[in-house]
Scaffold this active site. Structure first.
Site, PDB file in Angstrom:
ATOM      1  N   GLY A 118       0.779  -1.242   0.000  1.00  0.00           N
ATOM      2  CA  GLY A 118       0.000   0.000   0.000  1.00  0.00           C
ATOM      3  C   GLY A 118       0.806   1.285   0.000  1.00  0.00           C
ATOM      4  CB  SER A 119       4.340   2.209  -0.669  1.00  0.00           C
ATOM      5  OG  SER A 119       4.639   1.820  -1.978  1.00  0.00           O
TER       6      SER A 119
ATOM      7  CG  LEU B 281     -10.256  -5.099 -11.984  1.00  0.00           C
ATOM      8  CD1 LEU B 281     -10.153  -3.581 -12.063  1.00  0.00           C
ATOM      9  CD2 LEU B 281     -11.146  -5.526 -10.818  1.00  0.00           C
TER      10      LEU B 281
ATOM     11  CG  HIS C  62       3.373  -2.541 -15.062  1.00  0.00           C
ATOM     12  ND1 HIS C  62       3.005  -3.760 -14.524  1.00  0.00           N
ATOM     13  CD2 HIS C  62       4.458  -2.784 -15.851  1.00  0.00           C
ATOM     14  CE1 HIS C  62       3.819  -4.687 -14.984  1.00  0.00           C
ATOM     15  NE2 HIS C  62       4.708  -4.131 -15.788  1.00  0.00           N
TER      16      HIS C  62
ATOM     17  CD  GLN D 204      11.424   8.992 -10.210  1.00  0.00           C
ATOM     18  OE1 GLN D 204      10.727   9.809 -10.789  1.00  0.00           O
ATOM     19  NE2 GLN D 204      12.341   9.347  -9.324  1.00  0.00           N
TER      20      GLN D 204
HETATM   21  C1  GRF Z   1       4.138  -1.469  -7.202  1.00  0.00           C
HETATM   22  O1  GRF Z   1       5.436  -1.744  -7.633  1.00  0.00           O
HETATM   23  C2  GRF Z   1       3.215  -1.321  -8.379  1.00  0.00           C
HETATM   24  O2  GRF Z   1       3.833  -0.774  -9.502  1.00  0.00           O
HETATM   25  C3  GRF Z   1       2.793  -2.731  -8.656  1.00  0.00           C
HETATM   26  O3  GRF Z   1       2.679  -3.329  -7.380  1.00  0.00           O
HETATM   27  C4  GRF Z   1       3.512  -2.631  -6.459  1.00  0.00           C
HETATM   28  C5  GRF Z   1       2.622  -2.181  -5.332  1.00  0.00           C
HETATM   29  O4  GRF Z   1       3.346  -1.572  -4.293  1.00  0.00           O
HETATM   30  N1  GRF Z   1       1.573  -2.767  -9.429  1.00  0.00           N
HETATM   31  P1  GRF Z   1       2.555  -0.867  -3.117  1.00  0.00           P
HETATM   32  O5  GRF Z   1       1.584  -1.905  -2.540  1.00  0.00           O
HETATM   33  O6  GRF Z   1       1.844   0.325  -3.663  1.00  0.00           O
HETATM   34  O7  GRF Z   1       3.600  -0.493  -2.111  1.00  0.00           O
END
Ligand code: GRF
Length: 206
Positions: free
Chosen positions: A12-13, A92, A108, A172
């Protein structure tokens, strides 16, 4: 003020980064609900800690259609205008994508269309590219295929491991996800085939 629904499955960052941009007023929106298909997702606890409506909707043992229906019902009950996938590890179905057509963003960790699917950072390292990065795109019915809204480039260093590269890409991600969401909620995204054009003037009724 537009209502955002966040779907996540893990850490969830990216959700946190969006929540911070909203709190500072950089993104004019409110988070109406955070939904996780995993009860133990750290992102769900982070959402609760922020006092947000944080819901666990199980996906295990359900058909994709049944799970999507449950999520759509929750999003509609919370009057969600836009959906952000933030580390959401489920594909989805078309019913969901059509319901929120043009209103779902995903992040992504590669420069799409390179390295779609899982382990994008590992794919980049193994391929020997000198630059990779991250992409925020509108979600269509494919996997990581929708029109691209924002990208950021990250150099691959000779010393990089999957972990070190992922960490620099993540910085980023946090920056461009909020940028893309701001454009979307301000009504500044225009899709022309596969290309996204950014309108100069703010046209939303905020
Ligand atoms: C991120 O690297 C995002 O690009 C991918 O999954 C990861 C999720 O990280 N889809 P977080 O849960 O938001 O920390």
């Amino acid at each position: 003020m537009k209502n955002i629904g966040i779907l996540l499955s893990g850490r969830g960052s990216n959700f946190e980064a969006i929540a911070r941009s909203i709190a500072t007023g950089d993104v004019p929106a409110r988070i109406a609900v955070v939904i996780s298909n995993r009860r133990d997702a750290a992102g769900l606890a982070r959402a609760q800690a922020r006092g947000l409506d944080a819901r666990f909707i199980p996906s295990q043992g359900k058909t994709r259609e049944a799970f999507d229906r449950d999520v759509i019902a929750a999003l509609e009950a919370c009057k969600v205008d836009y959906v952000c996938l933030a580390g959401f590890m489920r594909v989805l179905g078309s019913c969901f994508v059509q319901k929120f057509s043009g209103r779902i963003l995903n992040i992504h960790p590669s420069l799409l269309p390179a390295f779609p699917g899982i382990d994008a950072q590992k794919q980049a390292l193994e391929s020997g590219v000198k630059f990779t990065g991250c992409t925020v795109h509108l979600v269509d019915e494919g996997i990581d295929t929708g029109p691209i809204v924002c990208q950021a480039v990250v150099p691959v260093l000779e010393s990089d491991t999957v972990e070190s590269l992922s960490a620099r890409i993540l910085e980023q991600e946090h920056r461009i996800y909020s940028e893309a969401l701001k454009l979307l909620v301000e009504g500044r995204i225009e899709v022309d085939g596969r290309r996204v054009k950014i309108k100069e003037t703010v046209t939303s009724d905020e």
